[in-house]
Design an enzyme around this catalytic site. Structure first.
Site, PDB file in Angstrom:
ATOM      1  N   ASP A  12       0.852  -1.202   0.000  1.00  0.00           N
ATOM      2  CA  ASP A  12       0.000   0.000   0.000  1.00  0.00           C
ATOM      3  C   ASP A  12       0.886   1.251   0.000  1.00  0.00           C
ATOM      4  O   ASP A  12       1.640   1.472   0.944  1.00  0.00           O
ATOM      5  CB  ASP A  12      -0.872  -0.064   1.264  1.00  0.00           C
ATOM      6  CG  ASP A  12      -1.735   1.164   1.470  1.00  0.00           C
ATOM      7  OD1 ASP A  12      -1.876   1.973   0.533  1.00  0.00           O
ATOM      8  OD2 ASP A  12      -2.287   1.299   2.595  1.00  0.00           O
ATOM      9  N   ASN A  62      -0.422   4.515  -0.518  1.00  0.00           N
ATOM     10  CA  ASN A  62      -1.105   5.782  -0.185  1.00  0.00           C
ATOM     11  C   ASN A  62      -1.893   5.699   1.121  1.00  0.00           C
ATOM     12  O   ASN A  62      -2.793   6.505   1.363  1.00  0.00           O
ATOM     13  CB  ASN A  62      -1.997   6.234  -1.344  1.00  0.00           C
ATOM     14  CG  ASN A  62      -3.132   5.247  -1.595  1.00  0.00           C
ATOM     15  OD1 ASN A  62      -3.100   4.119  -1.077  1.00  0.00           O
ATOM     16  ND2 ASN A  62      -4.121   5.650  -2.355  1.00  0.00           N
ATOM     17  N   ASP A 117      -9.684 -15.218 -17.061  1.00  0.00           N
ATOM     18  CA  ASP A 117     -10.593 -15.727 -16.039  1.00  0.00           C
ATOM     19  C   ASP A 117     -11.633 -16.684 -16.652  1.00  0.00           C
ATOM     20  O   ASP A 117     -12.231 -16.366 -17.682  1.00  0.00           O
ATOM     21  CB  ASP A 117     -11.301 -14.520 -15.415  1.00  0.00           C
ATOM     22  CG  ASP A 117     -12.050 -14.865 -14.152  1.00  0.00           C
ATOM     23  OD1 ASP A 117     -11.394 -15.238 -13.168  1.00  0.00           O
ATOM     24  OD2 ASP A 117     -13.299 -14.771 -14.156  1.00  0.00           O
ATOM     25  N   GLU A 126      -7.664 -19.721 -17.224  1.00  0.00           N
ATOM     26  CA  GLU A 126      -8.221 -20.431 -16.081  1.00  0.00           C
ATOM     27  C   GLU A 126      -9.288 -21.374 -16.628  1.00  0.00           C
ATOM     28  O   GLU A 126     -10.428 -20.987 -16.824  1.00  0.00           O
ATOM     29  CB  GLU A 126      -8.828 -19.456 -15.062  1.00  0.00           C
ATOM     30  CG  GLU A 126      -9.233 -20.172 -13.788  1.00  0.00           C
ATOM     31  CD  GLU A 126     -10.220 -19.400 -12.936  1.00  0.00           C
ATOM     32  OE1 GLU A 126     -10.255 -19.630 -11.722  1.00  0.00           O
ATOM     33  OE2 GLU A 126     -10.986 -18.579 -13.481  1.00  0.00           O
TER      34      GLU A 126
END
Ligand code: NOJ
Length: 515
Positions: free
Chosen positions: A25, A27, A201, A257
């Protein structure tokens, strides 16, 4: 003589899956982002990673944490901006790394402008871009929440739309060639910006025979109607997707996938070298930690792929399933042995962020569960150090794993015999020894608790050979083929320059070179 082709990058290199929300992270909003990834590329390179796959970072209402896309051609503000992505692509390339994005072709978000328009009336320009029927066309079940019908009623159209996942994830109508063309354009958008490829996906779902009921009304492992959704039209569509990728220079590639646990069906998605470059092999992922079972899965995978000249993949963990260390019973020895296997089998290995720290799943109290599929535990944030915040400038969106004080990057980096260093050893070994990337594979026939195999260079003039042995049993095992070699790496602490011993202790693995 036939000219030998150099293997492609997607064949020789290891792919590292980043789940961006939980990686790093920048920010201080508690959610990982693209700048966070950029800031950790040095660490990934130190580890020996050369290809990244990012789970979706496109605009999304996050009903399924990014697998519900509302704009395929923009970055969700929680992850950053298009400029951040351009910078990440450039950073990766300047480090010699490749970047793959996660493309979600089966469904969009219900907030995608295409669906907003499609559901607005029965006769708008995109009325047929999703799968609408006056009645549910079949008995299919959705994956989330489990047990619900895959057909959702819409009051405005007074019709039903198909959604194989959440009701916020309407399925696109791939029978409509305008949809197909629009989705190809989303690929081109990213290919033009320089991405090296895509993880696709549930790609096997883009063709469907709606008139076929699901005989078992199955929701298998979170993916509805898995057993039968495997139709010829899908292969035509994948060939056309592949043609888009192949129209670009620089070996763009896709890994699909294909959530079909049957190896024969999975193998068909490679086509004649004109469909997927790579297909995930979930039968292997779901196999038990048992030598006979794993030997059988490895052999049957290769038996189905080799005749097609297709390149295998090996994956043990991802953002959808309990981590493999956890599934295999929790011991670190097992996690170490699994790493040796994953990174020495013939094909492309996929490492999921955090398995290099030996993580098990986080315990997520009910009030903190946010995923509709309950997959929060394997998505816990990466602990970067042993500070209370583990390198996160703000409390992250999910709890850390229980032992983050020990299983974190900073602490494990200080320990030369940690699992993190074992992954690094193995990744460097693979990089430095071409036979481990693309050499021949021969299973050593055994009926006991040992999985053992050899890898040999494709060049017959190269007489080096590698023997890998894993002892899953409770007692010491004799592996005669190890004799006379030199240990390159091992899960047994000790002198790695020592001559190989034929005896492999219980719950240990070795990689031996015969030169
Ligand atoms: C598979 C993805 O890996 C999973 O996270 C997602 O929920 C479904 N596909 C639906 O997109």
């Amino acid at each position: 003589m036939e000219e030998a082709h150099e293997p492609a990058w997607w064949q020789t290199k290891v792919v590292y899956q980043i789940y961006p929300r939980s990686f790093a992270d920048s920010n201080a909003d508690g959610i990982g982002d693209l700048q966070g990834i950029r800031s950790r590329l040095g660490h990934l390179q130190w580890l020996g990673i050369e290809v990244l796959w990012l789970s979706p970072v496109f605009r999304s209402p996050m009903a399924d944490f990014g697998y519900d896309v509302s704009d395929y051609c923009d970055i969700d503000p929680v992850f950053g901006t298009l400029a951040d992505m351009d910078a990440l692509i450039a950073d990766c390339h300047s480090r010699g790394m490749r970047l793959m994005l996660d493309w979600v072709p089966n469904h969009t978000s219900d907030q995608h402008p295409w669906f907003v328009e499609s559901r607005s009336s029965r006769d708008n320009a995109r009325a047929d871009w999703y799968v609408w029927r006056d009645e549910p066309a079949n008995n299919w079940l959705a994956s989330f929440p489990q047990g619900e019908s895959a057909w959702e009623h819409d009051d405005v159209r007074d019709q039903w739309y198909l959604r194989c996942f959440l009701r916020e994830q309407p399925d696109l109508n791939w029978d409509n060639r305008d949809v197909e063309a629009a989705m190809h354009d989303t690929l081109r958008f990213w290919l033009d910006r320089g991405v090296d490829g895509f993880r696709m996906d549930v790609i096997h779902l883009i063709g469907k025979h709606l008139d076929e009921d699901d005989p078992e009304r199955a929701v298998a492992r979170g993916v509805g109607h898995v057993p039968f959704n495997d139709v010829p039209e899908t292969h035509d569509r994948i060939r056309r997707i592949r043609a888009v990728l192949d129209s670009y220079p620089g070996q763009r590639a896709c890994v699909g996938e294909v959530y079909l646990l049957d190896e024969a069906k999975m193998a068909a998605y490679y086509g004649d070298g004109d469909e997927l470059n790579l297909s995930f092999n979930f039968g292997f992922l779901w196999a038990a930690w048992d030598a006979t079972t794993l030997r059988g899965k490895i052999t049957s995978t290769l038996d189905h792929l080799r005749p097609r000249g297709a390149w295998p993949t090996w994956v043990l963990s991802n953002h959808d399933v309990p981590r493999h260390r956890q599934r295999y019973g929790g011991s670190e020895d097992v996690a170490r042995m699994a790493a040796v296997m994953l990174l020495t089998l013939p094909g492309t290995p996929f490492v999921y962020q955090g398995e290099d720290l030996g993580l098990i799943d986080a315990v997520v109290p009910p009030e903190r569960v946010v995923d509709p599929g309950g997959r929060d535990g394997c998505r816990a944030p990466i602990p970067w150090n042993d500070d209370p915040g583990h390198g996160w400038p703000h409390a992250p969106w999910l709890p850390f794993v229980a032992d983050a004080g020990v299983s974190n990057v900073g602490t494990l980096d200080q320990q030369p015999d940690s699992i993190l260093h074992l992954y690094r050893e193995l990744l460097h070994l693979r990089r430095d020894h071409a036979a481990l990337q693309s050499g021949q594979f021969t299973m050593i026939e055994r009926t006991d608790d040992v999985i053992a195999y050899t890898r040999t260079p494709t060049d017959p003039a190269d007489t080096r050979a590698y023997t890998i042995a894993l002892n899953l049993g409770e007692g010491a095992a004799v592996v005669a083929e190890l004799a006379g070699g030199r240990v390159l790496t091992s899960t047994i602490a000790g002198d790695l320059t020592a001559p190989a011993d034929e005896i492999v202790p219980p719950h240990a693995a070795v990689v031996v070179l015969h030169a």
